[in-house]
Structure formats: structure tokens, C-alpha cells
Design a protein around this motif. Structure first.
Motif, PDB file in Angstrom:
ATOM      1  N   UNK A  47      36.789  49.164  35.222  1.00  0.00           N
ATOM      2  CA  UNK A  47      35.648  48.345  34.815  1.00  0.00           C
ATOM      3  C   UNK A  47      35.096  48.846  33.476  1.00  0.00           C
ATOM      4  N   UNK A  48      34.694  47.877  32.636  1.00  0.00           N
ATOM      5  CA  UNK A  48      34.086  48.199  31.348  1.00  0.00           C
ATOM      6  C   UNK A  48      32.703  47.566  31.272  1.00  0.00           C
ATOM      7  N   UNK A  49      31.795  48.249  30.597  1.00  0.00           N
ATOM      8  CA  UNK A  49      30.411  47.818  30.493  1.00  0.00           C
ATOM      9  C   UNK A  49      30.019  47.827  29.024  1.00  0.00           C
ATOM     10  N   UNK A  50      29.455  46.705  28.556  1.00  0.00           N
ATOM     11  CA  UNK A  50      29.039  46.619  27.172  1.00  0.00           C
ATOM     12  C   UNK A  50      27.682  45.938  27.080  1.00  0.00           C
ATOM     13  N   UNK A  51      26.751  46.549  26.380  1.00  0.00           N
ATOM     14  CA  UNK A  51      25.426  45.971  26.199  1.00  0.00           C
ATOM     15  C   UNK A  51      25.396  45.106  24.955  1.00  0.00           C
ATOM     16  N   UNK A  52      24.926  43.866  25.085  1.00  0.00           N
ATOM     17  CA  UNK A  52      24.782  42.969  23.949  1.00  0.00           C
ATOM     18  C   UNK A  52      23.490  43.242  23.203  1.00  0.00           C
ATOM     19  N   UNK A  53      23.390  42.708  22.002  1.00  0.00           N
ATOM     20  CA  UNK A  53      22.197  42.889  21.185  1.00  0.00           C
ATOM     21  C   UNK A  53      20.966  42.309  21.883  1.00  0.00           C
ATOM     22  N   UNK A  54      21.157  41.223  22.655  1.00  0.00           N
ATOM     23  CA  UNK A  54      20.020  40.586  23.314  1.00  0.00           C
ATOM     24  C   UNK A  54      19.587  41.302  24.593  1.00  0.00           C
ATOM     25  N   UNK A  55      20.228  42.423  24.924  1.00  0.00           N
ATOM     26  CA  UNK A  55      19.845  43.203  26.093  1.00  0.00           C
ATOM     27  C   UNK A  55      20.636  42.898  27.341  1.00  0.00           C
ATOM     28  N   UNK A  56      21.405  41.797  27.341  1.00  0.00           N
ATOM     29  CA  UNK A  56      22.257  41.509  28.490  1.00  0.00           C
ATOM     30  C   UNK A  56      23.443  42.471  28.508  1.00  0.00           C
ATOM     31  N   UNK A  57      24.075  42.559  29.665  1.00  0.00           N
ATOM     32  CA  UNK A  57      25.201  43.473  29.842  1.00  0.00           C
ATOM     33  C   UNK A  57      26.426  42.667  30.264  1.00  0.00           C
ATOM     34  N   UNK A  58      27.547  42.890  29.600  1.00  0.00           N
ATOM     35  CA  UNK A  58      28.811  42.279  30.000  1.00  0.00           C
ATOM     36  C   UNK A  58      29.646  43.308  30.740  1.00  0.00           C
ATOM     37  N   UNK A  59      30.153  42.917  31.897  1.00  0.00           N
ATOM     38  CA  UNK A  59      31.035  43.792  32.659  1.00  0.00           C
ATOM     39  C   UNK A  59      32.383  43.098  32.835  1.00  0.00           C
ATOM     40  N   UNK A  60      33.437  43.780  32.423  1.00  0.00           N
ATOM     41  CA  UNK A  60      34.782  43.228  32.521  1.00  0.00           C
ATOM     42  C   UNK A  60      35.642  44.161  33.365  1.00  0.00           C
ATOM     43  N   UNK A  61      36.832  43.684  33.717  1.00  0.00           N
ATOM     44  CA  UNK A  61      37.714  44.490  34.563  1.00  0.00           C
ATOM     45  C   UNK A  61      39.148  44.386  34.080  1.00  0.00           C
ATOM     46  N   UNK A  62      39.775  45.542  33.915  1.00  0.00           N
ATOM     47  CA  UNK A  62      41.187  45.649  33.569  1.00  0.00           C
ATOM     48  C   UNK A  62      41.847  46.437  34.690  1.00  0.00           C
ATOM     49  N   UNK A  63      42.655  45.796  35.559  1.00  0.00           N
ATOM     50  CA  UNK A  63      43.171  46.499  36.740  1.00  0.00           C
ATOM     51  C   UNK A  63      43.973  47.739  36.386  1.00  0.00           C
ATOM     52  N   UNK A  64      43.723  48.803  37.109  1.00  0.00           N
ATOM     53  CA  UNK A  64      44.477  50.040  36.934  1.00  0.00           C
ATOM     54  C   UNK A  64      45.918  49.795  37.371  1.00  0.00           C
ATOM     55  N   UNK A  65      46.855  50.201  36.557  1.00  0.00           N
ATOM     56  CA  UNK A  65      48.264  49.981  36.881  1.00  0.00           C
ATOM     57  C   UNK A  65      48.954  49.071  35.899  1.00  0.00           C
ATOM     58  N   UNK A  66      48.161  48.308  35.128  1.00  0.00           N
ATOM     59  CA  UNK A  66      48.723  47.489  34.059  1.00  0.00           C
ATOM     60  C   UNK A  66      49.853  46.578  34.512  1.00  0.00           C
ATOM     61  N   UNK A  67      50.972  46.666  33.829  1.00  0.00           N
ATOM     62  CA  UNK A  67      52.113  45.775  34.066  1.00  0.00           C
ATOM     63  C   UNK A  67      52.641  45.879  35.488  1.00  0.00           C
TER      64      UNK A  67
END
Length: 332
Positions: A199-219
Motif C-alpha cells: 500500500x502507498x499513501x500520498x497527501x495531496x495539496x488540498x489535504x486529501x489522502x490518496x491510497x493505492x495498492x501494488x500487490x506484493x509479488x509483482x508478475x
């Protein structure tokens, strides 16, 4: 540097924001894996030849490794619970931008140099004659082409397969949750990735937070999806695990409200590097990425142009050609 000049005078506004990237491990096993990853990157950089006219430049961007104590002493991270962090890799020269605006910028500059675009047009077929790609059928109209380049993102495997070209490309889901914390937090954070969960977490300039997911194990854990069948709703198991991870790393986001969500498809190759250039079908080239298409598109364009115009495989050939995979060693 050319990439800096590109952002300095844009027609569109990609809005590049430099935040840095912090990969954190919260277990002893994860800490060891991050240490090994860091050592491998440092070693690879030391073994690369210096840049020259015929050789790609070495990556010299800063990178640091911190154990738990060093992280707390070296970085100001008021919202991150450093008590749960065992180790971290920090890359200060990492940021994000608006990809649609960047694509518009590429389009505008291409048009200014004579390129034409057929927008909102459906490619229904790639025409072939005598084992060579000879054109396209677009919205029912047949169009001749000396060369066909397929850069269709998650549609690449299906399109290539339709003319007998198999690609070592699979898919993983790319879910995104947009959250609004209950309490406004003004302090900026680096882009934080949790090594163990993906999981990745990124804060936007407007204060909201984006959370994304890149599954462990890749290909190894990837599959193939039909892009037209993907739901826009983040799967419940990913949603639950992601929110638990977010609250563990950033306790201040507890009870954050989900204000938007969507799901994309991420392409994946066996070695996480792109598959670019000539294929076994003459006249048909591919640009298949592994998550970094928008970043690598300018270099990819140069490689494919050199191959098609000058018949020059380029110095990148061994690292980008599909022939690097043994099961495709009968390709050009």
C-alpha cells in the motif's frame, strides 16, 4: 537538463510536485529485504559506466537508508508512527504530476512538429499481409501504414494476440481510495509505501489522502483482465486491509472519510522493465510498460523511431527487447 526544461515551459500544466518517497518496513524480515534492496541499488550504480554519447546515463539521484532510530533522528515526520517502522529507504527526488495534463503536453508538442491525431476513433483491426502488418481498420475505414506501433496499455496483450504476437505482459489491479481526514493536517508528508503490504499513501495539496495498492509479488501474482469488465469499486478485502495499514502508519487518519474511489489496470512484465520495439511480426512494434509508461514515453519514442527510421536497434536493445526472455529467443 532536458526533462527540467520540459516542465519549465509547458503549454498544459502537469503541476509537478516534489515530495520525496519513503519506503518503510514494519517487520524484521521486511527490514532485511529493504536493506538488501538498498545495497543492490547502490552496487548497481557503482557498476554502471559513466554516461557518454552511446551509453545511457547512470542514475545519480540521491537515495538513503535509515533504521528506525536514524529515521526519527533524521527526518521530520510528525504524522508517521515511527515506532512501528523497522527500516526505510528514502528517495528525495520523487514527485507526482497530473498524467492527463502531461499527455496533453506531449500531444501539443507532437502536433506542433507535424503529427496528427485521430481522437475518439476505434481501432477495430490490425491488417496483415504475408506476415507483415500493413495497416489498420479504424471506425470501419481501412488505413494503410508502413509501420504499426501498439502502445495500448492494458489492451496490449489482447491486441497483439489478435495478430499472433504473444507478449510476456500480465495485469494487476490498481485500486485508489481518496480519503479526507477528519482533522485538517497542513504539514506535508513524503509519498509513503509500506513494503510488506504494497500500500502507498500520498497527501495531496488540498489535504486529501490518496491510497493505492501494488500487490506484493509483482508478475508472479499477476493475471490478465479485460479492461472493459473492471469495476470502479475497490474490492472489499483491499479496502479493509488498506485502511488498517493506513491507520497503523498514520494514526491521525483514523476515521478518515472515503470521498472517491476508482480502479485501474496496471501492466506487469517478468523483470518490471518495458518491452519496447520490434516484434516477430514485421511492421508491428510494441510499447508495453510495467507501471512507468508516462515516465518512459519520451525515451521509448526515441528508441522506436531509431529502429523504424534508421534500422538501429539502439544501445537499449538488450534491456528492452522481448528477446531478453528465453521463451522469445526466436524473435528478431
Amino acid at each position: 537538463m532536458r526533462h527540467h526544461q520540459f516542465f519549465a515551459d509547458p503549454d498544459a500544466d502537469p503541476a509537478y510536485t516534489l515530495v520525496g518517497k519513503l519506503d518503510v518496513a514494519t517487520s524484521s524480515e521486511g527490514e532485511l529485504e529493504l536493506e538488501e534492496e538498498f545495497d543492490t541499488m547502490v552496487q548497481a550504480r557503482s557498476e554502471r559506466p559513466s554516461s557518454s554519447e552511446n551509453q545511457p546515463s547512470s542514475d545519480t539521484s540521491p537515495i538513503d537508508y535509515f533504521d528506525s532510530e536514524d529515521l526519527s533522528a533524521s527526518m521530520v515526520l510528525p504524522y508517521l508512527d515511527t515506532e512501528v517502522v523497522e527500516g526505510a529507504i528514502y528517495r528525495p527526488q520523487v514527485g507526482y504530476l497530473r498524467p492527463r495534463e502531461l499527455a496533453k503536453e506531449f500531444n501539443n508538442r507532437a502536433k506542433a512538429n507535424g503529427a496528427t491525431f485521430n481522437e475518439h476513433s476505434k481501432v477495430e483491426e490490425i491488417r496483415t499481409t504475408n506476415d507483415r502488418a500493413t495497416g489498420l481498420v479504424v471506425d470501419g475505414k481501412s488505413i494503410d501504414a508502413d509501420e504499426v506501433i501498439c502502445a495500448a496499455g492494458p489492451w496490449n496483450p489482447k491486441i497483439a494476440r489478435s495478430i499472433g504476437v504473444e507478449l510476456p505482459v500480465k495485469h494487476t489491479l490498481a485500486p485508489v481510495l481518496k480519503l479526507e481526514p477528519a482533522t485538517s493536517r497542513q504539514y506535508a508528508l513524503p509519498w509513503i509505501t509500506h513494503h510488506e503490504s504494497g500500500f502507498s499513501i500520498r497527501r495531496n495539496i488540498d489535504g486529501t489522502v490518496l491510497m493505492t495498492h501494488h500487490p506484493v509479488g509483482g508478475y508472479d501474482v499477476a493475471t490478465e483482465y479485460d479492461p472493459t469488465d473492471i469495476s470502479e469499486t475497490v474490492p472489499d478485502d483491499i479496502r479493509k486491509h488498506g485502511l488498517e495499514t493506513l491507520e497503523r502508519l498514520l494514526p491521525a487518519t483514523e476515521n478518515a472519510e472515503i470521498v472517491d474511489e476508482w480502479v485501474g489496470i496496471r501492466s506487469s512484465t517478468p523483470d518490471q522493465n518495458p518491452v519496447v520495439g520490434w516484434t516477430s511480426l514485421k511492421g508491428f512494434s510494441i510499447a508495453a510498460f510495467s507501471t512507468s509508461g508516462i515516465q518512459l514515453s519520451p525515451a521509448t519514442g526515441k528508441v522506436i523511431a531509431a529502429q523504424l527510421v534508421d534500422n538501429d536497434p539502439t544501445s537499449y536493445y538488450d534491456g528492452l527487447s522481448i528477446t531478453r526472455f528465453k521463451e522469445y529467443d526466436d524473435w528478431r
